[in-house]
Design a protein around this motif. Structure first.
Motif, short mmCIF file in Angstrom:
data_model
loop_
_atom_site.label_atom_id
_atom_site.label_comp_id
_atom_site.label_asym_id
_atom_site.label_seq_id
_atom_site.Cartn_x
_atom_site.Cartn_y
_atom_site.Cartn_z
N MET A 52 -14.10 5.06 -14.54
CA MET A 52 -12.76 4.62 -14.18
C MET A 52 -11.85 5.83 -14.08
SD MET A 52 -10.13 2.00 -16.10
CE MET A 52 -9.71 3.01 -17.48
N ALA A 53 -11.01 5.84 -13.07
CA ALA A 53 -10.03 6.90 -12.91
C ALA A 53 -8.66 6.35 -13.29
CB ALA A 53 -10.00 7.39 -11.47
N ALA A 54 -7.90 7.14 -14.04
CA ALA A 54 -6.57 6.73 -14.47
C ALA A 54 -5.55 7.77 -14.01
CB ALA A 54 -6.52 6.59 -15.98
N TYR A 55 -4.43 7.27 -13.51
CA TYR A 55 -3.36 8.12 -13.01
C TYR A 55 -2.04 7.60 -13.56
CZ TYR A 55 -6.84 9.34 -9.44
OH TYR A 55 -7.97 9.75 -8.78
N GLU A 56 -1.04 8.49 -13.69
CA GLU A 56 0.29 8.06 -14.11
C GLU A 56 1.34 8.93 -13.42
OE1 GLU A 56 2.88 6.94 -18.08
OE2 GLU A 56 0.75 7.37 -18.26
N LEU A 57 2.41 8.29 -13.01
CA LEU A 57 3.52 8.96 -12.34
C LEU A 57 4.82 8.53 -12.99
CD1 LEU A 57 4.63 10.65 -9.87
CD2 LEU A 57 4.75 8.47 -8.65
N ASP A 58 5.63 9.49 -13.44
CA ASP A 58 6.96 9.21 -13.96
C ASP A 58 7.96 9.37 -12.82
OD1 ASP A 58 6.15 8.76 -16.63
OD2 ASP A 58 6.08 10.93 -16.98
N LEU A 59 8.87 8.41 -12.71
CA LEU A 59 9.85 8.42 -11.63
C LEU A 59 11.26 8.52 -12.19
CD1 LEU A 59 8.27 5.56 -9.52
CD2 LEU A 59 8.30 7.99 -8.93
N ASP A 60 12.17 9.04 -11.37
CA ASP A 60 13.58 9.06 -11.73
C ASP A 60 14.32 8.09 -10.81
OD1 ASP A 60 13.94 10.39 -9.26
OD2 ASP A 60 13.67 12.33 -10.23
N GLN A 61 15.62 8.05 -10.93
CA GLN A 61 16.41 7.11 -10.14
C GLN A 61 16.97 7.71 -8.86
OE1 GLN A 61 18.80 5.38 -13.61
NE2 GLN A 61 18.54 3.69 -12.19
N HIS A 62 16.43 8.82 -8.43
CA HIS A 62 16.90 9.44 -7.20
C HIS A 62 16.30 8.74 -5.99
CE1 HIS A 62 17.73 12.53 -10.23
NE2 HIS A 62 18.72 12.88 -9.43
N SER A 63 16.92 8.91 -4.86
CA SER A 63 16.46 8.25 -3.64
C SER A 63 15.07 8.72 -3.22
CB SER A 63 17.46 8.49 -2.50
OG SER A 63 17.61 9.88 -2.27
N SER A 64 14.64 9.87 -3.71
CA SER A 64 13.31 10.38 -3.36
C SER A 64 12.19 9.71 -4.15
CB SER A 64 13.27 11.89 -3.59
OG SER A 64 13.47 12.18 -4.96
N ALA A 65 12.52 8.87 -5.12
CA ALA A 65 11.49 8.27 -5.99
C ALA A 65 10.50 7.44 -5.20
CB ALA A 65 12.15 7.43 -7.09
N ILE A 66 10.98 6.65 -4.25
CA ILE A 66 10.07 5.78 -3.49
C ILE A 66 9.15 6.61 -2.60
CG2 ILE A 66 9.94 3.90 -1.81
CD1 ILE A 66 10.83 3.06 -4.65
N HIS A 77 -14.68 -1.79 -8.86
CA HIS A 77 -14.48 -3.18 -8.46
C HIS A 77 -13.03 -3.57 -8.20
CE1 HIS A 77 -18.66 -3.74 -9.42
NE2 HIS A 77 -18.45 -3.20 -10.61
N ALA A 78 -12.07 -2.85 -8.78
CA ALA A 78 -10.68 -3.28 -8.68
C ALA A 78 -9.72 -2.12 -8.89
CB ALA A 78 -10.40 -4.37 -9.71
N VAL A 79 -8.47 -2.41 -8.54
CA VAL A 79 -7.37 -1.49 -8.82
C VAL A 79 -6.36 -2.27 -9.66
CG1 VAL A 79 -5.50 -0.12 -7.84
CG2 VAL A 79 -7.67 -0.28 -6.64
N ALA A 80 -5.93 -1.67 -10.76
CA ALA A 80 -4.88 -2.25 -11.59
C ALA A 80 -3.73 -1.26 -11.63
CB ALA A 80 -5.40 -2.54 -12.99
N LEU A 100 -0.21 -5.45 -11.85
CA LEU A 100 -0.68 -5.91 -10.54
C LEU A 100 -2.15 -5.56 -10.42
CD1 LEU A 100 2.24 -4.41 -8.42
CD2 LEU A 100 2.18 -6.63 -9.55
N GLU A 101 -2.96 -6.51 -9.95
CA GLU A 101 -4.38 -6.23 -9.77
C GLU A 101 -4.85 -6.70 -8.41
OE1 GLU A 101 -6.87 -7.69 -12.92
OE2 GLU A 101 -5.57 -6.89 -14.47
N LYS A 102 -5.79 -5.94 -7.85
CA LYS A 102 -6.37 -6.27 -6.55
C LYS A 102 -7.82 -5.83 -6.56
CE LYS A 102 -5.88 -7.58 -2.20
NZ LYS A 102 -5.65 -8.98 -1.90
N ALA A 103 -8.71 -6.74 -6.13
CA ALA A 103 -10.14 -6.41 -6.03
C ALA A 103 -10.36 -5.41 -4.90
CB ALA A 103 -10.95 -7.68 -5.76
N ARG A 104 -11.37 -4.57 -5.05
CA ARG A 104 -11.68 -3.57 -4.03
C ARG A 104 -12.47 -4.15 -2.87
NH1 ARG A 104 -12.93 2.44 -6.25
NH2 ARG A 104 -12.95 2.83 -4.01
N GLY A 105 -13.10 -5.26 -3.06
CA GLY A 105 -13.99 -5.77 -2.02
C GLY A 105 -13.39 -6.72 -1.15
#
Length: 138
Positions: A1-15, A73-76, A133-138
């Motif tokens: 399993m691969a795990a990632y994390e992103l911290d965001l701020d409230q600036h317009s560039s966040a999205i 199998h999935a993305v969470a 949020l979860e979505k199957a890969r297949g």
């Protein structure tokens, strides 16, 4: 399993940062373009709602992070914030049979998230909102 994390701020560039990050994570893990698109769109909607509403009247610091767990199998994904409590899973579905003029504003983003994902869950722990949020890969 691969795990990632992103911290965001409230600036317009966040999205834009979020969009680029989800695309890079998806590419690194070999996600299909359609799955990456759906995940990106759902996360954009969720984070936009947090940035637009969750912190109204709340003292700083404001924190928003997005976590991704990608398996064979999935993305969470989890959107984690310290804003006001809000459970989108209990929000009523918009009446799409009404014209735009007749509809109450809002609710379409939540409807979109529900339609794109296989599972949408909310929990509040202490002062933290967690939207999963979860979505199957297949």
């Amino acid at each position: 399993m691969a795990a990632y994390e992103l911290d965001l701020d409230q600036h317009s560039s966040a999205i834009a940062r979020l969009t680029d990050w989800v695309g890079a994570c998806g590419a690194a893990e070999g996600l299909a373009d359609e799955l990456t698109f759906k995940l990106t769109l759902a996360l954009e909607e969720g984070v936009t709602n947090v940035l637009g509403y969750a912190f109204d009247g709340m003292p700083p610091p404001h924190r928003v992070s997005v976590r991704l767990d990608i398996t064979d199998h999935a993305v969470a994904a989890e959107i984690v914030d310290n804003g006001r409590p809000f459970d989108p899973t209990v929000a009523e579905a918009p009446d799409l049979s009404l014209s735009l003029e007749e509809r109450d504003p809002g609710g379409l983003g939540i409807h979109l998230i529900r339609s794109l994902m296989d599972l949408v869950q909310y929990r509040r722990i202490g002062g933290t909102n967690i939207l999963r949020l979860e979505k199957a890969r297949g």
